[in-house]
Enzyme design. Sequence first.
Site, short mmCIF file in Angstrom:
data_model
loop_
_atom_site.label_atom_id
_atom_site.label_comp_id
_atom_site.label_asym_id
_atom_site.label_seq_id
_atom_site.Cartn_x
_atom_site.Cartn_y
_atom_site.Cartn_z
N TRP A 137 4.62 1.09 1.15
CA TRP A 137 5.70 1.67 1.84
C TRP A 137 6.89 1.31 0.79
O TRP A 137 7.74 2.30 0.71
CB TRP A 137 6.04 1.26 3.08
CG TRP A 137 4.85 1.79 4.07
CD1 TRP A 137 3.83 1.40 4.68
CD2 TRP A 137 4.50 3.44 4.26
NE1 TRP A 137 3.01 2.19 5.17
CE2 TRP A 137 3.45 3.55 4.95
CE3 TRP A 137 5.15 4.50 3.81
CZ2 TRP A 137 2.81 4.68 5.44
CZ3 TRP A 137 5.01 5.81 4.17
CH2 TRP A 137 3.71 5.89 5.09
N ASP A 146 13.38 -2.34 5.96
CA ASP A 146 12.66 -1.38 6.70
C ASP A 146 11.66 -2.09 7.54
O ASP A 146 10.41 -2.42 7.02
CB ASP A 146 11.66 -0.52 5.52
CG ASP A 146 10.62 0.43 6.20
OD1 ASP A 146 10.48 0.39 7.46
OD2 ASP A 146 10.07 0.77 5.34
N LYS A 158 5.66 2.68 16.26
CA LYS A 158 4.95 1.78 16.39
C LYS A 158 5.27 0.86 17.68
O LYS A 158 4.59 0.66 18.71
CB LYS A 158 4.82 0.69 15.08
CG LYS A 158 4.15 1.57 13.92
CD LYS A 158 4.90 1.44 12.82
CE LYS A 158 4.33 2.40 11.31
NZ LYS A 158 2.97 2.82 11.39
N1 PMP Z 1 7.71 2.03 6.34
C1 PMP Z 1 6.82 1.54 6.94
C2 PMP Z 1 6.88 -0.01 6.76
C3 PMP Z 1 5.70 2.27 7.52
O1 PMP Z 1 4.71 1.46 8.17
C4 PMP Z 1 5.93 3.70 7.66
C5 PMP Z 1 4.49 4.30 8.27
N2 PMP Z 1 3.72 4.04 8.87
C6 PMP Z 1 6.85 4.25 6.94
C7 PMP Z 1 7.80 3.72 6.39
C8 PMP Z 1 6.94 5.73 7.15
O2 PMP Z 1 7.33 6.23 8.45
P1 PMP Z 1 7.21 7.95 8.65
O3 PMP Z 1 5.77 8.17 8.56
O4 PMP Z 1 7.73 7.70 10.11
O5 PMP Z 1 8.23 8.51 7.78
#
Ligand code: PMP
Length: 364
Positions: free
Chosen positions: A103, A175, A199
């Site tokens: 991520w 994040d 989550k």
């Molecule tokens: N950052 C983290 C730490 C994540 O776990 C996720 C999704 N699993 C995201 C960003 C991306 O999130 P989204 O799919 O809501 O854009």
Amino acid sequence: MNRVYNFSAGPAMIPEEVLRQAQEEMLDWHGLGMSIMELGHRGPEFQAVLEQTEADLREVLAIPSNYHVLFVAGGASHQFSMVPLNLLSEHHKQADYLETGVWSHKAVVEAKRYGTINVAGQVITEADGIRRLPLQQELNLNPKAAYLHYTPNETVDGIEFHWVPQTGKVPLVADMTSSILSHPIQVSDYQLIYAGAQKNVGQAGITLVIVREDLVKEALAITPILYTYKAHVESKSCYNTPPTYAIYFSGLVLNWVKRQGGLKVIGERNHRKASKLYACIDQHRDFYVNKIAPDCRALMNVVFSLAREELTEEFLNQATQAGLANLRGHRAAGGCRASIYNAMPEEGVDCLVEFMKDFAQRNG
Ligand code: PMP
């Protein structure tokens, strides 16, 4: 009805009593004869829900009054763009990023479209293959950076910072998509926190942004209005129609968090859950493998693989039959992953541990 223990990484398990409350209120919210999702977003009823949800989040996380709380439509990935677009300025486009997994890598890729990005720290793989996060003294920080962005918990990689990077005067951006509400935090350690809701907060479609007032300024000129924090702050998250049901639903989850006794109680429970699972993996180290250094292991996403990889499909099939769903690792990582967010009861983890012991015994 047979609900299973759902170890999905997100969208993820929701507390059953929250689902039931939503079900009960679906057709007739508070005696109005209509669903909350049928109410206009500028009307007094929905505005009260929005205000209460913000108040509950402020209470649960003890958010200081000099921080704005925003409910932004879209996912955490939208923040990969909004953070650089809003925190860089026309004459100052340098930012630091810690790139520690799937991520944060995506966040770096996006930020590079707008500025000069210094990767100030990465995961370190030791000689024995164990992966760990960089230490504070190993970070290569740029004191002139507009901010440092990092991902306290890497959902795919199962690696987590159990300490907060020190950045001096440089604003710290986190994040927290897969770690928010998993344990108490000190909000003032950060200048901006964001988290996709799917989550620990509720349903997909909305992202929480907690931003210190002084960081909300003019965004880069190319920024679409809806990508500016300013528009969301000035309109109190109602520049356009917000995802009203997702906001209402977050409110139900936050109330559940409060009924559990808040983040201290939830954090202790989460530590017990994760310790049981890691202990099981370590006790069967010839059978289950986790290559994350013990002090960097994630609380919410326990990754492991089977030493005999060819057993993975059988493991996943039998687990599903035993009511333990969605243990397959992320497509980028392979192997297995047990996501044990707040809504996963301790009994769910106990069942998984028993299953893993039994599977190892039968196949060892
Ligand atoms: N950052 C983290 C730490 C994540 O776990 C996720 C999704 N699993 C995201 C960003 C991306 O999130 P989204 O799919 O809501 O854009």
